[in-house]
Design a protein around this motif. Structure first.
Motif, PDB file in Angstrom:
ATOM      1  N   PRO A 130      46.242 -10.251  65.854  1.00  0.00           N
ATOM      2  CA  PRO A 130      47.140  -9.092  65.936  1.00  0.00           C
ATOM      3  C   PRO A 130      46.465  -7.888  66.569  1.00  0.00           C
ATOM      4  O   PRO A 130      47.133  -6.961  67.007  1.00  0.00           O
ATOM      5  CB  PRO A 130      47.504  -8.820  64.467  1.00  0.00           C
ATOM      6  CG  PRO A 130      46.383  -9.389  63.685  1.00  0.00           C
ATOM      7  CD  PRO A 130      45.918 -10.587  64.465  1.00  0.00           C
ATOM      8  N   TYR A 131      45.141  -7.927  66.645  1.00  0.00           N
ATOM      9  CA  TYR A 131      44.392  -6.777  67.153  1.00  0.00           C
ATOM     10  C   TYR A 131      44.263  -6.784  68.664  1.00  0.00           C
ATOM     11  O   TYR A 131      43.748  -5.853  69.250  1.00  0.00           O
ATOM     12  CB  TYR A 131      43.007  -6.727  66.498  1.00  0.00           C
ATOM     13  CG  TYR A 131      43.111  -6.939  65.004  1.00  0.00           C
ATOM     14  CD1 TYR A 131      43.828  -6.058  64.206  1.00  0.00           C
ATOM     15  CD2 TYR A 131      42.551  -8.061  64.400  1.00  0.00           C
ATOM     16  CE1 TYR A 131      43.975  -6.266  62.835  1.00  0.00           C
ATOM     17  CE2 TYR A 131      42.678  -8.282  63.036  1.00  0.00           C
ATOM     18  CZ  TYR A 131      43.397  -7.380  62.259  1.00  0.00           C
ATOM     19  OH  TYR A 131      43.530  -7.606  60.915  1.00  0.00           O
ATOM     20  N   ARG A 132      44.718  -7.861  69.299  1.00  0.00           N
ATOM     21  CA  ARG A 132      44.764  -7.861  70.760  1.00  0.00           C
ATOM     22  C   ARG A 132      46.151  -8.282  71.233  1.00  0.00           C
ATOM     23  O   ARG A 132      46.330  -8.833  72.296  1.00  0.00           O
ATOM     24  CB  ARG A 132      43.697  -8.785  71.346  1.00  0.00           C
ATOM     25  CG  ARG A 132      43.829 -10.250  70.992  1.00  0.00           C
ATOM     26  CD  ARG A 132      42.907 -11.095  71.882  1.00  0.00           C
ATOM     27  NE  ARG A 132      43.057 -12.502  71.621  1.00  0.00           N
ATOM     28  CZ  ARG A 132      42.203 -13.241  70.925  1.00  0.00           C
ATOM     29  NH1 ARG A 132      41.142 -12.683  70.393  1.00  0.00           N
ATOM     30  NH2 ARG A 132      42.415 -14.536  70.758  1.00  0.00           N
ATOM     31  N   SER A 133      47.143  -8.000  70.387  1.00  0.00           N
ATOM     32  CA  SER A 133      48.510  -8.356  70.716  1.00  0.00           C
ATOM     33  C   SER A 133      48.998  -7.591  71.939  1.00  0.00           C
ATOM     34  O   SER A 133      48.609  -6.457  72.191  1.00  0.00           O
ATOM     35  CB  SER A 133      49.426  -8.052  69.526  1.00  0.00           C
ATOM     36  OG  SER A 133      50.775  -8.220  69.892  1.00  0.00           O
ATOM     37  N   LYS A 134      49.891  -8.225  72.678  1.00  0.00           N
ATOM     38  CA  LYS A 134      50.485  -7.557  73.824  1.00  0.00           C
ATOM     39  C   LYS A 134      51.516  -6.524  73.369  1.00  0.00           C
ATOM     40  O   LYS A 134      51.901  -5.646  74.114  1.00  0.00           O
ATOM     41  CB  LYS A 134      51.168  -8.595  74.724  1.00  0.00           C
ATOM     42  CG  LYS A 134      50.188  -9.525  75.431  1.00  0.00           C
ATOM     43  CD  LYS A 134      50.900 -10.526  76.306  1.00  0.00           C
ATOM     44  CE  LYS A 134      51.627 -11.555  75.476  1.00  0.00           C
ATOM     45  NZ  LYS A 134      52.204 -12.641  76.318  1.00  0.00           N
ATOM     46  N   ASN A 135      51.953  -6.661  72.122  1.00  0.00           N
ATOM     47  CA  ASN A 135      52.928  -5.710  71.607  1.00  0.00           C
ATOM     48  C   ASN A 135      52.274  -4.365  71.342  1.00  0.00           C
ATOM     49  O   ASN A 135      51.097  -4.273  71.033  1.00  0.00           O
ATOM     50  CB  ASN A 135      53.536  -6.213  70.290  1.00  0.00           C
ATOM     51  CG  ASN A 135      54.349  -7.474  70.510  1.00  0.00           C
ATOM     52  OD1 ASN A 135      54.742  -7.777  71.628  1.00  0.00           O
ATOM     53  ND2 ASN A 135      54.609  -8.191  69.430  1.00  0.00           N
ATOM     54  N   SER A 136      53.041  -3.340  71.415  1.00  0.00           N
ATOM     55  CA  SER A 136      52.538  -2.036  71.013  1.00  0.00           C
ATOM     56  C   SER A 136      52.611  -1.945  69.510  1.00  0.00           C
ATOM     57  O   SER A 136      53.245  -2.737  68.838  1.00  0.00           O
ATOM     58  CB  SER A 136      53.377  -0.931  71.654  1.00  0.00           C
ATOM     59  OG  SER A 136      54.729  -1.054  71.247  1.00  0.00           O
ATOM     60  N   GLY A 137      51.956  -0.951  68.947  1.00  0.00           N
ATOM     61  CA  GLY A 137      52.010  -0.794  67.504  1.00  0.00           C
ATOM     62  C   GLY A 137      50.657  -0.492  66.933  1.00  0.00           C
ATOM     63  O   GLY A 137      49.723  -0.170  67.645  1.00  0.00           O
ATOM     64  N   LYS A 138      50.559  -0.594  65.624  1.00  0.00           N
ATOM     65  CA  LYS A 138      49.331  -0.257  64.922  1.00  0.00           C
ATOM     66  C   LYS A 138      48.749  -1.492  64.273  1.00  0.00           C
ATOM     67  O   LYS A 138      49.467  -2.422  63.910  1.00  0.00           O
ATOM     68  CB  LYS A 138      49.623   0.809  63.852  1.00  0.00           C
ATOM     69  CG  LYS A 138      50.232   2.087  64.406  1.00  0.00           C
ATOM     70  CD  LYS A 138      49.269   2.829  65.305  1.00  0.00           C
ATOM     71  CE  LYS A 138      49.860   4.141  65.811  1.00  0.00           C
ATOM     72  NZ  LYS A 138      48.905   4.876  66.654  1.00  0.00           N
ATOM     73  N   ASP A 139      47.424  -1.486  64.120  1.00  0.00           N
ATOM     74  CA  ASP A 139      46.799  -2.619  63.467  1.00  0.00           C
ATOM     75  C   ASP A 139      46.741  -2.390  61.966  1.00  0.00           C
ATOM     76  O   ASP A 139      47.262  -1.404  61.445  1.00  0.00           O
ATOM     77  CB  ASP A 139      45.406  -2.900  64.056  1.00  0.00           C
ATOM     78  CG  ASP A 139      44.372  -1.851  63.686  1.00  0.00           C
ATOM     79  OD1 ASP A 139      44.699  -0.962  62.868  1.00  0.00           O
ATOM     80  OD2 ASP A 139      43.245  -1.936  64.200  1.00  0.00           O
ATOM     81  N   ALA A 140      46.084  -3.348  61.283  1.00  0.00           N
ATOM     82  CA  ALA A 140      46.057  -3.287  59.824  1.00  0.00           C
ATOM     83  C   ALA A 140      45.272  -2.093  59.313  1.00  0.00           C
ATOM     84  O   ALA A 140      45.391  -1.722  58.152  1.00  0.00           O
ATOM     85  CB  ALA A 140      45.454  -4.573  59.278  1.00  0.00           C
ATOM     86  N   ASN A 141      44.458  -1.503  60.153  1.00  0.00           N
ATOM     87  CA  ASN A 141      43.658  -0.357  59.724  1.00  0.00           C
ATOM     88  C   ASN A 141      44.214   0.947  60.277  1.00  0.00           C
ATOM     89  O   ASN A 141      43.506   1.944  60.414  1.00  0.00           O
ATOM     90  CB  ASN A 141      42.208  -0.541  60.194  1.00  0.00           C
ATOM     91  CG  ASN A 141      41.593  -1.774  59.564  1.00  0.00           C
ATOM     92  OD1 ASN A 141      41.675  -1.958  58.359  1.00  0.00           O
ATOM     93  ND2 ASN A 141      40.995  -2.630  60.389  1.00  0.00           N
ATOM     94  N   ASN A 142      45.519   0.919  60.624  1.00  0.00           N
ATOM     95  CA  ASN A 142      46.225   2.110  61.087  1.00  0.00           C
ATOM     96  C   ASN A 142      45.647   2.688  62.375  1.00  0.00           C
ATOM     97  O   ASN A 142      45.706   3.885  62.610  1.00  0.00           O
ATOM     98  CB  ASN A 142      46.242   3.192  59.999  1.00  0.00           C
ATOM     99  CG  ASN A 142      46.980   2.721  58.762  1.00  0.00           C
ATOM    100  OD1 ASN A 142      48.015   2.072  58.882  1.00  0.00           O
ATOM    101  ND2 ASN A 142      46.445   3.015  57.598  1.00  0.00           N
ATOM    102  N   GLY A 143      45.134   1.814  63.216  1.00  0.00           N
ATOM    103  CA  GLY A 143      44.653   2.262  64.511  1.00  0.00           C
ATOM    104  C   GLY A 143      45.395   1.532  65.607  1.00  0.00           C
ATOM    105  O   GLY A 143      46.158   0.610  65.353  1.00  0.00           O
TER     106      GLY A 143
END
Length: 550
Positions: free
Chosen positions: A250-263
């Motif tokens: 999820p940390y290199r997803s093509k989707n925009s958004g935030k990761d599990a650590n709010n970054g």
């Protein structure tokens, strides 16, 4: 006297393939029974309970996609799930969809005979008989243990186990001397665990392979939440991949958004596509950055002799850094074996285990086994004594389970006769002369060269769609046309030619080389899962081109 049951369809095997097949046949309204040799569901994950057993596909990707609700209500705890967690998942699925009411356990199929007059299959177990027009073999690619024929095997007075038929009760190794034969996937996974408990471990290595770190770790907080949101994208990418593995993060997803650590979701650098495009210094820098597990991922390593040789040399360099004793490191090196000849193994601390004082590596290339003795094992050089003997000697792969059943098609011809020189199928789904006998992830399909669960779902959906098509169009049976089968067999062989998988120096279970007397032929399909999926869809679009209906 055995009882007889007449059904619409029979499925053999209650692993992940058999369970999904049952789900789809229920949707078609067909009265179905699944026949299973074990006492419960799970297939390979039911039988392979050995310590250290783990999947080599990321957990999120090794999961069913047919139910969105199921995707959302299961939480994996590790990036690469171990056998206990996968079996828990399988049991959860069986409970959720009430599969067990249509599964007959503790029954092993011994014969499957086709009646041309009535157009039905009769399957017999040791306790029952089943009759149905449709027979689906979901027997698995790795379900028949291979136990080598070693002189004196019955004389050993200690405990004996096989990794592919491990007991449900815990095996205790503490204060015990253990001997383990085999250094394939199961051996590589279980050796570190046994070594951490045993008083001493003797590892009898027949032919070392290439093994790479699993890099397994617990799921980060929030990981599953992001994965659940991305499941639709994950499934689409899997179906478009030649291996059906996309190593989702999820940390290199093509989707925009935030990761599990709010970054912001991190976009990580990818390794180069080929090893030949890199300088020697750049190769070492990429290994430093991505780990030596990157070596088989370079596209040219499996297709170019020079690239493979470079990768093998880099692997050996790294091995010598991991194992302290140079002599032991040399014995662990896969000499004259190309990367890709055998399925790459993932491990946890495998090479570090040989730095332990309580582990002895016995290289059977230097001292062959003479016999098993009451107290242990004798090689050409010396005797080894131990209390427990473990066979980690793999399987009769891909065709083993089908060959153990007396299968007879038209005119009483046996499948064993048809496959005397190697399997013959069309798309790995059906054979000429064996109407309505479908095989899930059968020989000459991508199966073990891809994410097997994705391959399972693709086959099950193709089979169920085919059965529905037959029902709508009033067809009683389907089988492969002989010319289509011949062309597919030729194509499968051509796809494997010139690769490291079929090099003259390569002897692997992909080729059947681990089973004495088994014909040497490449058993799965190397053309890629996406290429294969497209071919299957094309065949259907052309009115099931290459198949014959009755």
């Amino acid at each position: 006297m055995s009882k007889t049951q007449t059904l619409d369809a029979i499925v053999v095997g209650a692993g992940m393939a058999g369970m999904y097949m049952l789900y789809k046949l229920r949707q078609l309204g067909l009265e179905t029974k699944v026949i299973e040799a074990g006492t419960d569901v799970g297939g390979a994950w039911y039988w392979n309970r050995y310590p250290g057993c783990r999947c080599d596909v990321p957990s999120v990707e090794y999961s069913y996609s047919f139910s969105k609700e199921l995707e959302q209500d299961w939480n994996w705890t590790e990036l690469m799930a171990g056998q206990p967690e996968i079996l828990s998942y399988v049991n959860h699925v069986a409970d959720r969809f009430d599969f067990r009411r249509d599964i007959n356990f503790n029954q092993r199929v011994v014969s499957a005979i086709y009646d041309e007059g009535d157009k039905v299959w009769t399957l017999k177990t040791d306790t029952a008989t089943y009759i149905a027009p449709i027979c689906i073999m979901a027997t698995g690619c790795l379900s028949v243990p291979n136990t080598p024929d070693i002189k004196g095997a019955e004389s050993f007075t200690g405990e004996v186990y096989h990794t592919a038929n491990w007991p449900k009760d815990e095996v205790k190794f503490s204060d015990k001397r253990v001997g383990i034969i085999g250094a394939g996937s199961s051996g590589v996974q279980t050796i570190p665990v046994i070594a951490s408990e045993a008083a001493h471990l003797f590892t009898f290595q027949r032919s070392p392979g290439y093994t790479f770190p699993a890099n397994n770790k617990p799921m980060k907080a929030g990981y599953m939440e992001l994965a659940k949101a991305d499941y639709a994208e994950i499934r689409e990418e899997q179906r478009s991949s030649q291996t059906a593995v996309v190593y989702y993060s999820p940390y290199r997803s093509k989707n925009s958004g935030k990761d599990a650590n709010n970054g912001a979701r991190e976009v990580k650098r990818r390794p180069s596509k080929t090893i030949l495009e890199l300088t020697p210094q750049q190769r070492r820098e990429e290994i430093q950055e991505f780990g030596y597990g990157i070596l088989p991922e370079y596209f040219d390593v499996l297709r170019n002799t020079e690239a493979n040789k470079i990768a093998c040399d880099l692997y050996t360099e790294n091995l010598k850094e991991l194992v302290h004793d140079p002599a032991v490191a040399e014995r662990l090196a896969p000499r004259e074996l190309a990367i890709g000849c055998k399925r790459p193994v993932i491990d946890t601390d495998y090479y570090a285990t040989f730095n332990r004082d309580n582990v002895t590596l016995v290289d059977l290339r230097e001292e062959q086994i003479v016999e098993i003795t009451p107290a242990g094992l004798r090689t050409e050089k010396r005797d080894y004594e131990f209390d427990i003997l473990v066979y980690a000697t793999g399987f009769d792969g891909i065709t083993g389970a089908l060959n153990k059943i007396d299968i007879r098609g038209r005119e009483g011809r046996t499948l064993a006769e048809k496959w005397d020189h190697g399997p013959r199928t069309y798309l790995g789904l059906l054979c000429e002369g064996f109407p309505n006998m479908f095989t899930v992830t059968g020989p000459q399909s991508p199966s073990v060269l891809s994410n097997v669960l994705v391959a399972v779902e693709q086959h099950v959906e193709w089979i169920s769609d085919c059965i529905e098509y037959m029902k709508v169009n009033s067809h009683a049976s389907i089988e492969a046309a002989l010319d289509a089968e011949d062309q597919w067999v030729e194509h499968v062989n051509e796809a494997a030619q010139g690769t490291t998988y079929t090099a003259p120096s390569c002897n692997s279970w992909y080729l059947g080389s681990n089973i004495p007397g088994k014909p040497r032929t490449f058993l799965p399909y190397l053309g890629g899962a996406k290429t294969y999926r497209d071919k299957c869809e094309q065949v259907v679009a052309r009115g099931y081109e290459g198949f014959v209906f009755d």
